[in-house]
Write a protein that holds these residues in place. Structure first.
Motif, mmCIF file in Angstrom:
data_model
loop_
_atom_site.group_PDB
_atom_site.id
_atom_site.type_symbol
_atom_site.label_atom_id
_atom_site.label_comp_id
_atom_site.label_asym_id
_atom_site.label_seq_id
_atom_site.Cartn_x
_atom_site.Cartn_y
_atom_site.Cartn_z
ATOM 1 N N ASN A 87 0.848 -1.197 -0.048
ATOM 2 C CA ASN A 87 -0.002 -0.123 0.044
ATOM 3 C C ASN A 87 0.896 1.250 0.131
ATOM 4 N N ASP A 88 2.160 1.244 0.440
ATOM 5 C CA ASP A 88 2.864 2.413 0.650
ATOM 6 C C ASP A 88 3.587 2.791 -0.713
ATOM 7 N N THR A 89 3.773 1.587 -1.556
ATOM 8 C CA THR A 89 4.462 1.954 -2.985
ATOM 9 C C THR A 89 3.797 1.721 -4.178
ATOM 10 N N GLY A 90 2.440 1.029 -3.882
ATOM 11 C CA GLY A 90 1.627 0.677 -4.982
ATOM 12 C C GLY A 90 2.200 -0.453 -5.954
ATOM 13 N N GLY A 91 3.233 -1.111 -5.331
ATOM 14 C CA GLY A 91 3.971 -2.202 -5.989
ATOM 15 C C GLY A 91 3.237 -3.363 -5.519
ATOM 16 N N PHE A 92 4.105 -4.706 -5.905
ATOM 17 C CA PHE A 92 3.578 -5.935 -5.150
ATOM 18 C C PHE A 92 4.436 -6.871 -4.828
ATOM 19 N N VAL A 93 4.522 -7.647 -3.710
ATOM 20 C CA VAL A 93 5.464 -8.699 -3.453
ATOM 21 C C VAL A 93 4.802 -9.874 -3.850
ATOM 22 N N ILE A 94 5.557 -10.838 -4.531
ATOM 23 C CA ILE A 94 5.227 -12.014 -4.859
ATOM 24 C C ILE A 94 6.044 -13.306 -4.268
ATOM 25 N N GLU A 95 5.265 -14.201 -3.470
ATOM 26 C CA GLU A 95 5.915 -15.296 -2.812
ATOM 27 C C GLU A 95 5.666 -16.502 -3.747
ATOM 28 N N SER A 96 6.750 -17.200 -3.808
ATOM 29 C CA SER A 96 6.723 -18.459 -4.819
ATOM 30 C C SER A 96 7.929 -19.226 -4.317
ATOM 31 N N THR A 97 7.563 -20.432 -5.014
ATOM 32 C CA THR A 97 8.384 -21.631 -4.645
ATOM 33 C C THR A 97 9.248 -21.873 -6.167
ATOM 34 N N LEU A 98 10.693 -21.574 -6.153
ATOM 35 C CA LEU A 98 11.344 -21.912 -7.141
ATOM 36 C C LEU A 98 11.970 -23.143 -7.426
ATOM 37 N N TYR A 99 11.846 -23.736 -8.822
ATOM 38 C CA TYR A 99 12.194 -25.016 -8.999
ATOM 39 C C TYR A 99 13.410 -24.877 -10.047
ATOM 40 N N ASP A 127 -11.041 -23.871 -8.997
ATOM 41 C CA ASP A 127 -10.578 -25.150 -9.579
ATOM 42 C C ASP A 127 -9.165 -25.083 -10.275
ATOM 43 N N THR A 128 -8.884 -23.987 -10.512
ATOM 44 C CA THR A 128 -7.584 -23.892 -11.422
ATOM 45 C C THR A 128 -6.704 -22.795 -10.649
ATOM 46 N N ARG A 129 -6.854 -22.109 -9.778
ATOM 47 C CA ARG A 129 -5.794 -21.122 -9.291
ATOM 48 C C ARG A 129 -4.713 -21.777 -8.409
ATOM 49 N N ARG A 130 -5.020 -23.104 -7.996
ATOM 50 C CA ARG A 130 -3.807 -23.774 -7.194
ATOM 51 C C ARG A 130 -3.132 -22.901 -5.913
ATOM 52 N N GLY A 131 -4.198 -22.518 -5.302
ATOM 53 C CA GLY A 131 -3.662 -21.789 -4.070
ATOM 54 C C GLY A 131 -3.392 -20.424 -4.203
ATOM 55 N N ILE A 132 -3.134 -19.522 -5.305
ATOM 56 C CA ILE A 132 -2.601 -18.273 -5.412
ATOM 57 C C ILE A 132 -3.516 -17.516 -4.560
ATOM 58 N N GLU A 133 -3.109 -16.751 -3.562
ATOM 59 C CA GLU A 133 -3.491 -15.859 -2.519
ATOM 60 C C GLU A 133 -3.367 -14.371 -3.059
ATOM 61 N N PHE A 134 -4.390 -13.457 -2.829
ATOM 62 C CA PHE A 134 -4.203 -12.265 -3.105
ATOM 63 C C PHE A 134 -4.479 -11.564 -1.606
ATOM 64 N N SER A 135 -3.490 -10.935 -1.338
ATOM 65 C CA SER A 135 -3.686 -10.231 0.071
ATOM 66 C C SER A 135 -3.352 -8.877 0.142
ATOM 67 N N ASP A 136 -4.044 -8.292 1.126
ATOM 68 C CA ASP A 136 -3.886 -6.750 1.501
ATOM 69 C C ASP A 136 -4.218 -5.848 0.285
ATOM 70 N N PHE A 137 -5.418 -6.471 -0.573
ATOM 71 C CA PHE A 137 -6.113 -5.580 -1.465
ATOM 72 C C PHE A 137 -7.294 -4.989 -0.756
ATOM 73 N N PRO A 138 -7.575 -3.868 -1.251
ATOM 74 C CA PRO A 138 -9.004 -3.349 -0.664
ATOM 75 C C PRO A 138 -10.152 -3.636 -1.104
ATOM 76 N N VAL A 139 -10.092 -4.675 -2.336
ATOM 77 C CA VAL A 139 -11.275 -5.361 -2.640
ATOM 78 C C VAL A 139 -11.174 -6.804 -2.732
ATOM 79 N N ASP A 140 -12.227 -7.637 -2.572
ATOM 80 C CA ASP A 140 -12.285 -9.005 -2.630
ATOM 81 C C ASP A 140 -12.301 -9.697 -4.110
ATOM 82 N N PHE A 141 -11.323 -10.323 -4.517
ATOM 83 C CA PHE A 141 -11.336 -11.012 -5.815
ATOM 84 C C PHE A 141 -12.270 -12.106 -6.022
ATOM 85 N N SER A 142 -12.998 -11.975 -6.988
ATOM 86 C CA SER A 142 -14.034 -13.291 -7.183
ATOM 87 C C SER A 142 -13.998 -13.658 -8.367
#
Length: 305
Positions: A87-99, A127-142
């Motif tokens: 929220n302070d910069t408007g950017g994003f942090v992506i957490e992932s598992t590298l292979y 059924d397709t997103r495989r657990g991708i979470e969107f956090s700290d957004f002011p809206v709920d994605f559906s």
């Protein structure tokens, strides 16, 4: 998108028989669905039945691979777990598992990276997103809806022509399409030639490669009935396309500021060409937004869908 394929074609003068025996075969083979899906995706399916189609030698997968090479982008093989808004910069942090592969072994590493822009190029239904979470957004994605499962079975073998009612092997067709859902398979076709060469002599090769589309994985007993000889079998089981209905649906390319979703276009129709259109639309949106371009609507080229 408010009309079914059946009603839309009938309004244009096509008979029930044309829809039932020709159009439905393309819908069953391409999407595993019937003429109750909306008219636009039905039209895309019928377009795929034309004779002017092509494939890339080595597989159509080479198209995105070559595009990736030419873009000189850096590819990280990873599974994304979370997209967090800063929220302070408007950017994003992506957490992932590298292979990565080390000495023929796959090693994993948790990774966190910052980005100014995020483009999702994957389905996002539950059924397709495989657990991708969107956090700290002011809206709920559906992301309503679900994707349609298709199991592709590749068989290197000799087809049992008697199973299809042919007395002579030479009478066997190169392809079989169905018009009814719920059968053991949706379509079956010979992949000819598998590896193109001017010296290819298909008649000299008694074993062929066949592609079968079905709703579930074919059992060994059924395959042994369908083929008199089998050398190799490969299954590809995936959620291939959206499950379509004849209801208006306007998914958005822009989920949030600087967060984009290419696969929104799949609810209009799902195809390799549609994905390219979706990607181009998002690329233009990102470019114009990032550089804050002011486009004169009277001079704008309307290339987007």
């Amino acid at each position: 998108m408010k009309t079914t394929t059946l009603l839309g074609l009938k309004e244009k003068g096509f008979s029930d028989r044309i829809v039932d025996e020709l159009v439905t075969t393309t819908l069953t083979a391409n999407y595993g669905q019937n003429a109750s899906i909306h008219e636009f995706v039905g039209s895309v399916s019928v377009a795929g039945a034309g004779g002017g189609l092509w494939a890339v030698h080595g597989g159509n997968r080479l198209v995105p691979e070559r595009l990736l090479e030419s873009s000189k982008a850096t590819l990280y093989k990873a599974r994304v777990a979370r997209v967090q808004l800063l929220n302070d910069t408007g950017g994003f942090v992506i957490e992932s598992t590298l292979y990565r592969e080390v000495n023929n072994n796959i090693e994993t590493e948790n990774n966190t990276s910052d980005y100014d822009i995020v483009i999702v190029a994957a389905p996002l239904t539950e059924d397709t997103r495989r657990g991708i979470e969107f956090s700290d957004f002011p809206v709920d994605f559906s992301f309503p809806g679900e994707y349609h499962r298709t199991v592709c079975t590749m068989v290197h073998g000799k087809i049992n022509h008697t199973w299809f009612g042919f007395k002579d092997e030479s009478d066997m067709l190169d392809g079989v399409l169905t018009t009814k859902l719920g059968l053991q398979f949706n379509s079956l076709g010979k992949q000819n030639p598998v590896d193109y060469s001017s010296k290819t002599n298909n008649k000299a090769n008694k074993l062929d490669v066949w592609k079968i589309f079905a709703q579930t994985q074919l059992q060994p007993q059924f395959l042994s009935e369908l083929f008199s000889e089998i050398k190799e079998v490969t299954f590809i089981n995936w959620l291939a396309y959206p499950h379509y209905e004849a209801k208006p649906r306007l998914d958005q390319f822009v989920l949030f500021e600087n967060l984009y979703h290419i696969n929104a276009i799949e609810w209009a129709a799902s195809a390799m060409e549609m994905s390219i259109i979706g990607a181009k639309n998002v690329a233009l949106l990102v470019y114009n937004k990032w550089y804050d371009l002011k486009v004169d609507d009277s001079k704008k080229s309307h290339e987007e869908l």
